[in-house]
Design a protein around this motif. Structure first.
Motif, PDB file in Angstrom:
ATOM      1  N   HIS A   4      -0.913   2.703  10.942  1.00 54.50           N
ATOM      2  CA  HIS A   4      -0.982   1.248  10.772  1.00 54.50           C
ATOM      3  C   HIS A   4      -1.877   0.633  11.846  1.00 54.50           C
ATOM      4  CE1 HIS A   4       3.186   1.903   8.982  1.00 54.50           C
ATOM      5  NE2 HIS A   4       2.420   1.556   7.968  1.00 54.50           N
ATOM      6  N   LYS A   7      -5.579   1.402  11.240  1.00 60.15           N
ATOM      7  CA  LYS A   7      -6.025   0.639  10.065  1.00 60.15           C
ATOM      8  C   LYS A   7      -6.222  -0.832  10.433  1.00 60.15           C
ATOM      9  CE  LYS A   7      -6.365   0.199   5.505  1.00 60.15           C
ATOM     10  NZ  LYS A   7      -7.289   0.920   4.685  1.00 60.15           N
ATOM     11  N   LEU A  11      -9.829  -2.757  10.527  1.00 62.79           N
ATOM     12  CA  LEU A  11     -10.105  -3.922   9.683  1.00 62.79           C
ATOM     13  C   LEU A  11     -10.478  -5.131  10.538  1.00 62.79           C
ATOM     14  CD1 LEU A  11      -7.206  -3.528   7.104  1.00 62.79           C
ATOM     15  CD2 LEU A  11      -9.666  -3.391   6.584  1.00 62.79           C
ATOM     16  N   GLN A  20      -5.224 -10.788   7.892  1.00 62.52           N
ATOM     17  CA  GLN A  20      -5.626  -9.830   6.875  1.00 62.52           C
ATOM     18  C   GLN A  20      -5.441  -8.401   7.383  1.00 62.52           C
ATOM     19  OE1 GLN A  20      -9.593 -11.732   6.609  1.00 62.52           O
ATOM     20  NE2 GLN A  20      -9.370 -11.397   4.392  1.00 62.52           N
ATOM     21  N   ALA A  24      -2.772  -5.980   5.559  1.00 64.47           N
ATOM     22  CA  ALA A  24      -3.375  -4.888   4.795  1.00 64.47           C
ATOM     23  C   ALA A  24      -3.021  -3.514   5.348  1.00 64.47           C
ATOM     24  CB  ALA A  24      -4.888  -5.070   4.732  1.00 64.47           C
ATOM     25  N   ALA A  25      -2.734  -3.435   6.634  1.00 61.99           N
ATOM     26  CA  ALA A  25      -2.371  -2.148   7.233  1.00 61.99           C
ATOM     27  C   ALA A  25      -1.071  -1.600   6.641  1.00 61.99           C
ATOM     28  CB  ALA A  25      -2.246  -2.285   8.751  1.00 61.99           C
ATOM     29  N   ALA A  27       0.030  -2.667   3.409  1.00 66.76           N
ATOM     30  CA  ALA A  27       0.037  -2.984   1.983  1.00 66.76           C
ATOM     31  C   ALA A  27       0.331  -1.786   1.080  1.00 66.76           C
ATOM     32  CB  ALA A  27      -1.284  -3.632   1.583  1.00 66.76           C
ATOM     33  N   ASP A  28      -0.398  -0.703   1.257  1.00 59.07           N
ATOM     34  CA  ASP A  28      -0.259   0.437   0.350  1.00 59.07           C
ATOM     35  C   ASP A  28       1.177   0.927   0.252  1.00 59.07           C
ATOM     36  OD1 ASP A  28      -2.933   0.417  -0.342  1.00 59.07           O
ATOM     37  OD2 ASP A  28      -3.486   2.000   1.068  1.00 59.07           O
ATOM     38  N   GLU A  34      -4.679  -2.854  -1.197  1.00 58.46           N
ATOM     39  CA  GLU A  34      -5.309  -3.387   0.019  1.00 58.46           C
ATOM     40  C   GLU A  34      -6.155  -4.621  -0.281  1.00 58.46           C
ATOM     41  OE1 GLU A  34      -8.838  -1.963   2.897  1.00 58.46           O
ATOM     42  OE2 GLU A  34      -7.126  -0.589   2.844  1.00 58.46           O
ATOM     43  N   GLU A  35      -6.903  -4.592  -1.372  1.00 56.20           N
ATOM     44  CA  GLU A  35      -7.741  -5.738  -1.731  1.00 56.20           C
ATOM     45  C   GLU A  35      -6.893  -6.996  -1.922  1.00 56.20           C
ATOM     46  OE1 GLU A  35     -10.795  -7.316  -5.198  1.00 56.20           O
ATOM     47  OE2 GLU A  35     -10.094  -5.252  -5.289  1.00 56.20           O
ATOM     48  N   ALA A  37      -3.949  -7.612  -0.528  1.00 52.01           N
ATOM     49  CA  ALA A  37      -3.444  -8.009   0.789  1.00 52.01           C
ATOM     50  C   ALA A  37      -4.523  -8.746   1.580  1.00 52.01           C
ATOM     51  CB  ALA A  37      -2.955  -6.785   1.562  1.00 52.01           C
ATOM     52  N   LEU A  38      -5.749  -8.252   1.508  1.00 56.48           N
ATOM     53  CA  LEU A  38      -6.849  -8.907   2.221  1.00 56.48           C
ATOM     54  C   LEU A  38      -7.082 -10.316   1.686  1.00 56.48           C
ATOM     55  CD1 LEU A  38      -9.285  -5.874   2.507  1.00 56.48           C
ATOM     56  CD2 LEU A  38      -8.032  -6.981   4.391  1.00 56.48           C
TER      57      LEU A  38
END
Length: 146
Positions: A4, A7, A11, A20, A24-25, A27-28, A34-35, A37-38
């Motif tokens: 995390h 990542k 980012l 973001q 996003a770190a 999200a998965d 990820e897109e 979350a960003l």
């Protein structure tokens, strides 16, 4: 597998805001692309561009909300859990960093052009803010492990 922390910092060192990067770190593993979350986190950087709650905190709370939040109006247990993790996160972040308000952390007002110029001149976005991203990630991981 990227951690995390790696990542989020990767980012953030690119073109993404603190909110973001933190969100996003996680999200998965929380079932969000990820897109997405960003995009969700895109308007929360720099304390919503007004120096309010640090964007790294906002991103962390989005991740915690995705994990612990409630979506059923009768699910009071999850609502209470989300409130609890929010309180824990915000208090730990404040204790570690002195505040959770962006303007207090940076010592300048990001709601003004002068404040942004000052933050850029002092390299706060590249030298200070990554520490806030790292702090938010660590606290979020700690809460999620419990």
């Amino acid at each position: 597998m990227t951690s995390h922390m790696e990542k989020a910092l990767d980012l953030f060192s690119g073109s993404f805001h603190c909110a973001q990067a933190v969100f996003a770190a996680f999200a998965d593993e929380l079932g969000l692309a990820e897109e997405q979350a960003l995009k969700i986190g895109a308007c929360f950087g720099s304390g919503m561009r007004k120096g309010e709650v640090c964007g790294a905190c906002s991103g962390a709370l989005m991740a915690l909300g995705l994990k612990y939040g409630h979506a059923d109006d009768l699910d009071t247990g999850s609502k209470l859990k989300a409130n609890e993790v929010t309180d824990i996160f915000m208090e730990k972040f404040r204790l570690e960093n002195g505040s959770y308000l962006c303007r207090d952390l940076l010592g300048c007002d990001l709601s003004s052009a002068e404040g942004i110029a000052e933050a850029l001149e002092k390299n706060l976005f590249t030298e200070f803010c990554p520490k806030m991203v790292a702090s938010a990630v660590c606290i979020t991981e700690e809460i999620m492990r419990k």
